[in-house]
Design a protein around this motif. Structure first.
Motif, PDB file in Angstrom:
ATOM      1  N   SER A  28      43.145  38.605  30.972  1.00  0.00           N
ATOM      2  CA  SER A  28      44.566  38.922  30.883  1.00  0.00           C
ATOM      3  C   SER A  28      44.794  39.988  31.939  1.00  0.00           C
ATOM      4  O   SER A  28      43.858  40.679  32.318  1.00  0.00           O
ATOM      5  CB  SER A  28      44.949  39.419  29.490  1.00  0.00           C
ATOM      6  N   GLU A  29      46.008  40.104  32.427  1.00  0.00           N
ATOM      7  CA  GLU A  29      46.237  40.818  33.684  1.00  0.00           C
ATOM      8  C   GLU A  29      45.518  42.171  33.789  1.00  0.00           C
ATOM      9  O   GLU A  29      44.890  42.452  34.778  1.00  0.00           O
ATOM     10  CB  GLU A  29      47.737  40.990  33.930  1.00  0.00           C
ATOM     11  N   GLY A 161      50.038  45.499  47.921  1.00  0.00           N
ATOM     12  CA  GLY A 161      50.545  44.182  48.322  1.00  0.00           C
ATOM     13  C   GLY A 161      50.224  43.115  47.290  1.00  0.00           C
ATOM     14  O   GLY A 161      50.204  43.371  46.084  1.00  0.00           O
ATOM     15  N   ALA A 162      49.946  41.915  47.793  1.00  0.00           N
ATOM     16  CA  ALA A 162      49.748  40.756  46.911  1.00  0.00           C
ATOM     17  C   ALA A 162      48.584  40.968  45.948  1.00  0.00           C
ATOM     18  O   ALA A 162      47.575  41.575  46.307  1.00  0.00           O
ATOM     19  CB  ALA A 162      49.466  39.521  47.766  1.00  0.00           C
ATOM     20  N   SER A 163      48.712  40.445  44.747  1.00  0.00           N
ATOM     21  CA  SER A 163      47.610  40.472  43.779  1.00  0.00           C
ATOM     22  C   SER A 163      46.515  39.514  44.215  1.00  0.00           C
ATOM     23  O   SER A 163      46.799  38.396  44.640  1.00  0.00           O
ATOM     24  CB  SER A 163      48.094  39.992  42.405  1.00  0.00           C
ATOM     25  N   ARG A 164      45.276  39.967  44.088  1.00  0.00           N
ATOM     26  CA  ARG A 164      44.118  39.095  44.318  1.00  0.00           C
ATOM     27  C   ARG A 164      43.110  39.372  43.209  1.00  0.00           C
ATOM     28  O   ARG A 164      43.226  40.355  42.490  1.00  0.00           O
ATOM     29  CB  ARG A 164      43.508  39.372  45.702  1.00  0.00           C
ATOM     30  N   ALA A 177      32.499  37.735  35.807  1.00  0.00           N
ATOM     31  CA  ALA A 177      33.738  38.227  35.209  1.00  0.00           C
ATOM     32  C   ALA A 177      34.747  38.406  36.336  1.00  0.00           C
ATOM     33  O   ALA A 177      34.363  38.557  37.503  1.00  0.00           O
ATOM     34  CB  ALA A 177      33.493  39.556  34.514  1.00  0.00           C
ATOM     35  N   ALA A 178      36.029  38.361  35.980  1.00  0.00           N
ATOM     36  CA  ALA A 178      37.087  38.486  36.982  1.00  0.00           C
ATOM     37  C   ALA A 178      38.063  39.582  36.585  1.00  0.00           C
ATOM     38  O   ALA A 178      38.365  39.755  35.411  1.00  0.00           O
ATOM     39  CB  ALA A 178      37.830  37.159  37.114  1.00  0.00           C
ATOM     40  N   VAL A 179      38.534  40.312  37.587  1.00  0.00           N
ATOM     41  CA  VAL A 179      39.532  41.357  37.361  1.00  0.00           C
ATOM     42  C   VAL A 179      40.655  41.154  38.374  1.00  0.00           C
ATOM     43  O   VAL A 179      40.404  40.930  39.559  1.00  0.00           O
ATOM     44  CB  VAL A 179      38.902  42.766  37.543  1.00  0.00           C
ATOM     45  N   GLU A 180      41.894  41.188  37.875  1.00  0.00           N
ATOM     46  CA  GLU A 180      43.062  41.005  38.742  1.00  0.00           C
ATOM     47  C   GLU A 180      43.441  42.357  39.355  1.00  0.00           C
ATOM     48  O   GLU A 180      43.554  43.353  38.639  1.00  0.00           O
ATOM     49  CB  GLU A 180      44.211  40.461  37.874  1.00  0.00           C
TER      50      GLU A 180
END
Ligand code: AKG
Ligand code: FE2
Length: 221
Positions: A28-29, A161-164, A177-180
């Protein structure tokens, strides 16, 4: 030996397709996954949206962007993003096998460095700024573990800037694992993380806007 690729973040050019097909789920974000929780400190609104957007615009125009080449299997490739290195006087960094030349601080970057010092209590003497011009630009799997960073480096990344997405991979178990990383967010990778994990910023082809990350480091002399 010629054919041995340099250590570093841009040697796995061929894993693109794999990354696109096997996107690691962002839970989640602003939630940090359990796997990496002990190693990260995440401050989503370190800079307000307005300040972060303004800083992005100033840096995009004012920094002296470079696109060095790396040699993989005897072929030259420009790195898939732009970069700019700045540091205190006399600080040198051998990054992905290349010496980065000394550059004085841009006043805005020095202010951000001092703000992180005040808020987080960590002093950094250099910054590697990455410019992902759109979703095609990326950085491959690596650890920030060059010897001059010392045995337990702390690395802070401020996103503009843009979210990655940043992916993490446990070196022993291969769990991921991933982090926004959104506009204005500060991510601190704590001591020990570089030894236990690799990280990457994979391409995200639908993104048309740019992202700048300020990755602060402490180089031992
Ligand atoms: O773009 C980022 O937030 C991270 C970049 C990175 O891993 C690096 O500069 O070593
Ligand atoms: Fe890194």
């Amino acid at each position: 030996m010629g054919i041995v690729p340099p250590l570093g973040r841009d040697v796995n050019l061929q894993t693109d397709l794999f990354n696109e097909l096997n996107d690691i789920e962002v839970k989640s974000e602003h939630a940090i996954p359990e796997l990496v929780k002990p190693w990260l400190e995440y401050v989503p609104d370190f800079l307000s949206f307005i300040d972060a957007t303004e800083l992005y615009q100033q840096l995009e125009q004012q920094l002296d962007w470079q696109q060095p080449e790396i040699v993989v299997f005897s072929k030259r490739h420009p790195i898939p993003r732009l970069q700019c290195w700045q540091s205190d006087e006399g600080v040198q960094y051998q990054y992905s096998g290349k010496a980065l030349n000394e550059n004085a601080w841009h006043p805005l970057l020095e202010r951000v460095r001092d703000h992180i010092h005040a808020q987080q209590g960590v002093y950094f003497n250099s910054v590697l700024v990455n410019f992902y011009r759109n979703g095609e630009d990326k950085m491959g799997w690596h650890s920030d573990d060059e010897p001059e960073l010392g045995p337990n480096p702390i690395v802070a990344s401020l996103s503009l800037g843009a979210s990655r997405t940043m992916h993490f991979k446990d070196k022993k178990t291969n769990q991921t694992a991933a982090v926004e990383l959104s506009n204005g967010a500060l991510l601190m990778m704590k001591a020990g993380m570089q030894r236990a994990f690799k990280h990457q910023v994979p391409s995200r082809k639908k993104v048309r806007e740019g992202r700048i990350s300020l990755t602060f480091r402490y180089i031992h002399r």
